[in-house]
Every structure is written in C-alpha cells, then in structure tokens.
Design an enzyme around this catalytic site. Structure first.
Site, short mmCIF file in Angstrom:
data_model
loop_
_atom_site.label_atom_id
_atom_site.label_comp_id
_atom_site.label_asym_id
_atom_site.label_seq_id
_atom_site.Cartn_x
_atom_site.Cartn_y
_atom_site.Cartn_z
N TYR A 261 0.85 -1.20 0.00
CA TYR A 261 0.00 0.00 0.00
C TYR A 261 0.88 1.24 0.00
O TYR A 261 1.90 1.29 0.71
CB TYR A 261 -0.89 0.02 1.24
CG TYR A 261 -2.31 -0.39 0.93
CD1 TYR A 261 -3.03 0.29 -0.05
CD2 TYR A 261 -2.92 -1.45 1.58
CE1 TYR A 261 -4.33 -0.08 -0.36
CE2 TYR A 261 -4.22 -1.83 1.28
CZ TYR A 261 -4.92 -1.14 0.29
OH TYR A 261 -6.20 -1.50 -0.01
N GLU B 120 -0.58 4.88 -0.42
CA GLU B 120 -1.38 6.09 -0.64
C GLU B 120 -0.51 7.33 -0.52
O GLU B 120 0.32 7.43 0.38
CB GLU B 120 -2.50 6.20 0.39
CG GLU B 120 -3.68 5.29 0.12
CD GLU B 120 -3.58 3.99 0.88
OE1 GLU B 120 -2.44 3.55 1.16
OE2 GLU B 120 -4.64 3.43 1.19
N ASP C 269 -7.60 13.22 -24.87
CA ASP C 269 -7.52 11.83 -24.40
C ASP C 269 -6.85 11.06 -25.54
O ASP C 269 -7.47 10.77 -26.55
CB ASP C 269 -8.94 11.32 -24.14
CG ASP C 269 -8.98 9.84 -23.78
OD1 ASP C 269 -7.95 9.15 -23.96
OD2 ASP C 269 -10.05 9.37 -23.35
N THR D 21 -4.47 5.87 -21.69
CA THR D 21 -4.25 4.56 -21.10
C THR D 21 -2.83 4.16 -21.50
O THR D 21 -2.23 4.78 -22.38
CB THR D 21 -5.24 3.50 -21.62
OG1 THR D 21 -5.24 3.54 -23.04
CG2 THR D 21 -6.64 3.74 -21.10
N LYS E 195 -2.53 0.44 -24.88
CA LYS E 195 -2.94 0.33 -26.29
C LYS E 195 -1.68 0.43 -27.17
O LYS E 195 -0.82 -0.43 -27.04
CB LYS E 195 -4.01 1.37 -26.59
CG LYS E 195 -5.28 1.15 -25.75
CD LYS E 195 -6.40 2.08 -26.12
CE LYS E 195 -7.66 1.78 -25.35
NZ LYS E 195 -7.86 2.64 -24.19
N ARG F 249 -2.30 -2.69 -18.48
CA ARG F 249 -3.57 -1.97 -18.39
C ARG F 249 -3.42 -0.89 -17.32
O ARG F 249 -3.02 -1.17 -16.19
CB ARG F 249 -4.71 -2.89 -17.96
CG ARG F 249 -4.84 -4.16 -18.75
CD ARG F 249 -6.20 -4.76 -18.61
NE ARG F 249 -7.12 -4.03 -19.46
CZ ARG F 249 -7.16 -4.16 -20.78
NH1 ARG F 249 -6.36 -4.98 -21.41
NH2 ARG F 249 -8.01 -3.46 -21.49
N1 DSN Z 1 -12.37 -0.18 -24.78
C1 DSN Z 1 -11.44 0.76 -25.36
C2 DSN Z 1 -11.44 0.71 -26.82
O1 DSN Z 1 -11.55 -0.37 -27.32
O2 DSN Z 1 -11.30 1.72 -27.49
C3 DSN Z 1 -11.63 2.14 -24.88
O3 DSN Z 1 -12.44 2.22 -23.77
#
Ligand code: DSN
Length: 414
Positions: free
Chosen positions: A53, A55, A198, A224, A227, A233
């Site tokens: 932990y 925080e 984003d 994120t 990707k 993730r």
């Molecule tokens: N689920 C992701 C996507 O496939 O674009 C984004 O939330």
C-alpha cells in the site's frame, strides 16, 4: 510459507490462462485498443510490488516502507515526462476512465459545460455519453465530424462560441485521422476554455513522433498505457504545472485509494521500451500496416469511415456488404480474427448491433507482421465478411490462420 504455484494449486484458472494464451497465439488480434506486452512488463506486473500500500505520492506517503515504491513511481514519472515532453505526470490512475473522471473533478464544477466528440463519430463513452454518471454531473455538448469524415473546425468554433464550454475535449476511440491541436487550442483560448486531449488510442504513435503531440500544447492530456503504448492496463494524466496540484489531489485522495504499484512498475518498463529506437520503428510500421489495409479494403469496394486512416485503425461500414457489424464480428471470430463491432457516424442501427467493424494493426505489428502479411490478412477479412454465413469457409480460414501465426510466435518462453 507458500509452496504452491498456479499450475498445481489452481488447475482451473491455470487452464483458462493457457487457453487464453493459445487463443492469442493462434488468432489475429485486430481490436485496435489491444496489444501484447513484453515478458519484462509481465514480470513487473507479477512482482511483489502488488503487496504494498502506498497512498500518497513519492516522499509524501501515508504508510511506512515506501522507499522502493517511491523509486519505482519516480522513474515511471520521469520516463513519461521524457516520452511526451510533459511538465507534470500522474501515473496512478487505474485506467483511462478513472483518469478522465479525475480530470473532470479536478478542473470542473458540477454543471460546467464540456464540448466533446459524439461517440458514434469516434468519441468515447467517458467523454460524456448520456449513459455515464459523468453526464449527470457535467453538461456535455457533442460535436461531430463532417460529411468528409473530418472534424469541422469552424463548426467546432461556432459551437464553442454558442455554448461557452469550460473545457474542450478531443481524442477519440474510433476516429482514424490526425488532430490539429494548435487550431483547437486557438478556439479554446478564444472562449476561455481548458483544453483536454484523451490520447489513449494513439499514445504510442505520439511517443514515437508518428503523430502530433498535444502534451506541450494542451492543458491536460490523459491516456491509457495498454494500447499503442504497449504497456500494462492502466491510465496516466499529463498536465501543465499550473494544474498539477488539482490533478494530483483529484486522483488521490479525491477519487482513488492505494495505487497499484506493480502496475506502475510495469508502466515504467513499458516507457523505457518506448524510449528505445526500436519503438519508433514499431510505431512507423503500425501506420504503414494500417495504410495497406486501407488500400486493400478500398480496392475491394469497402466503405471506410472518415475516408481512411492516419493512425492505427480503420472503421468500416460493413452494411454495404449485406451484414451488420455484429454479424461481421461473429464471422471474423469464427475465422480466427478478433475485431469489434462499432458504431459509425450517426449510425441508424443500435449500439449492440451497429453498422461498423473497427480494425487495428498494433497487436499484429508487435508480432512482426508487415506490409506483405497485411495484404494476406485483408484478403482473409474480406473472405470472412463475404462468406459470413458459410461455416465451412470460416473454419477453413481459421485453419489457414493457425498455420500462418506459427511463423510469428508470441510468447515462446511462457
Ligand atoms: N475499450 C477501449 C477501446 O476499445 O477503445 C476504450 O475504452
């Protein structure tokens, strides 16, 4: 102490993990938001850092024993700053949706207006879709792409003047074109709006210099890390120094509890990988591969939304081929190709059975596939879509794909 491992203690979960690994190895992964992390990233994810932990932030933790956690988180932040040329970075968001929500709470008051892209035009659920809780708290006004499939900047400006948003939001999950951040920043300045991008889908392409980088231009940028950036993730927020305090406070204690430090270590590893020269080559190849798919689909008479692609993805209206997006996804699945059904701009069909299929090249490119392979992949996709009701044909394609993927081993040592 512990003497068991996954295989001997929990054969059910072990078997499911192995089946999933086999599915990934034997199929063509074309969901544009998915990718395959390196064994080094997997190792960090599965490390003892999951036990801790922590925080707070480096040097200002609530619990003791955080000295090594601080090292990890500081490295992740420094690498992210270097990758994106960011003034301030928060690597604690658990994923993209929490990152976006933390930004809204940091910089907006309930009832404030946000100008964001309509979901069916390539936006994202967390950009104010009416089904989300955020849409009950803030007033999201949605802009769309024009008939050529592009963001109409003059229309965006007029909407900004009319609605006086507190924030203008760009960055998309199905839009396949480049974004003119400078022009959008100018519009935002004209109406006194905060700029937010984003970049979840295209972060890897931006990090490699293959797409425009909003980080030095915009007030706040979320992403994120799993990707095109090819990490674990997770989420991340980058912002100008003047918003740093509010953003950090909104992430913790405003919205989240203890950060997932195993995940943050894995982010740090992925950022190190993305700083290597090979990653630039990878990002270039992602785009080249998407262009080949564009060419092959156009040649076969497919209708591509937004007119084509500048990034890693394609949105195809398959209704002109006599089937829905859902039927297309199912047929492709049977043929060993994983893609996702997707709304197209102003889709007359429903979200659960829309008109489009969304395809991307990041995962196949990670496996080492290049232009030549993309032509073969496009042929298989076309055959599966054309023969979507022919189970024998779909099974035949799947067998060919299983053979083909053996030439591109994914995790030979796992
Ligand atoms: N689920 C992701 C996507 O496939 O674009 C984004 O939330």
């Amino acid at each position: 102490m512990y003497t068991h491992n996954l295989k001997n203690f929990d054969p059910d979960i072990y078997a499911s993990v192995k089946r999933e690994q086999k599915r990934q190895e034997e199929g063509l992964e074309m969901i544009p938001s998915e990718n395959f992390v390196s064994p080094a990233v997997l190792e960090a994810l599965g490390s003892v850092l999951t036990n801790k932990y922590s925080e707070g932030y480096a040097g200002k933790r609530y619990y003791g024993g955080c000295e090594f956690i601080d090292e990890v988180e500081t490295l992740a932040i420094e690498r992210a700053k270097k990758l994106f040329n960011a003034e301030h970075v928060n690597v604690q968001p658990l994923s993209g949706a929490p990152a976006n929500i933390a930004v809204y709470f940091a910089l907006l008051k309930p009832g404030d207006t946000v100008l964001g892209m309509d979901l069916s035009h390539g936006g994202h659920l967390t950009h104010g879709h009416p089904v989300t809780y955020m849409a009950k708290i803030f007033n999201f006004v949605r802009y769309k792409t024009n008939a050529d499939g592009l963001i109409d900047l003059e229309n965006l400006r007029q909407m900004a003047i009319e609605h006086k948003p507190k924030m203008i939001l760009v960055g998309y999950s199905a839009y396949s074109r480049e974004i003119d951040y400078e022009a959008i920043k100018k519009i935002a300045d004209e109406v006194g709006a905060i700029t937010m991008a984003d970049i979840a889908h295209i972060a890897g392409l931006i990090a490699a210099g293959e797409m425009n980088n909003p980080v030095p231009i915009f007030d706040v940028v979320t992403t994120t890390t799993h990707k095109t950036l090819r990490g674990p993730r997770g989420g991340m927020i980058m912002c100008k120094e003047k918003f740093a305090k509010e953003i950090d406070k909104a992430v913790f204690p405003g919205f989240q509890g203890g950060p997932h430090e195993n995940n943050i270590a894995a982010k740090a590893v992925a950022f190190k990988e993305a700083l290597e020269p090979e990653f630039k080559e990878y990002a270039r190849q992602i785009k080249k591969n998407a262009k080949i798919l564009e060419e092959e689909f156009k040649k076969r008479g497919y209708k591509l939304c937004f007119g084509g692609t500048d990034n890693h993805l394609l949105l195809i209206d398959v209704t002109t081929k006599g089937l829905s997006g859902k039927a297309g996804q199912i047929a492709l699945d049977k043929a060993g190709i994983t893609a996702n059904k997707n709304m197209i701009p102003d889709d007359p069909r429903s979200p659960m059975d829309p008109s489009g299929i969304r395809l991307g090249t990041p995962a196949l490119t990670t496996r080492g596939m290049k232009e030549e392979e993309m032509r073969v992949v496009a042929k298989w996709i076309d055959e599966a879509i054309t023969n979507w009701q022919d189970e024998t044909k779909l099974a035949e394609i799947k067998n060919q794909i299983i053979e083909f993927t053996k030439k591109f081993p994914l995790y030979p040592t796992l």
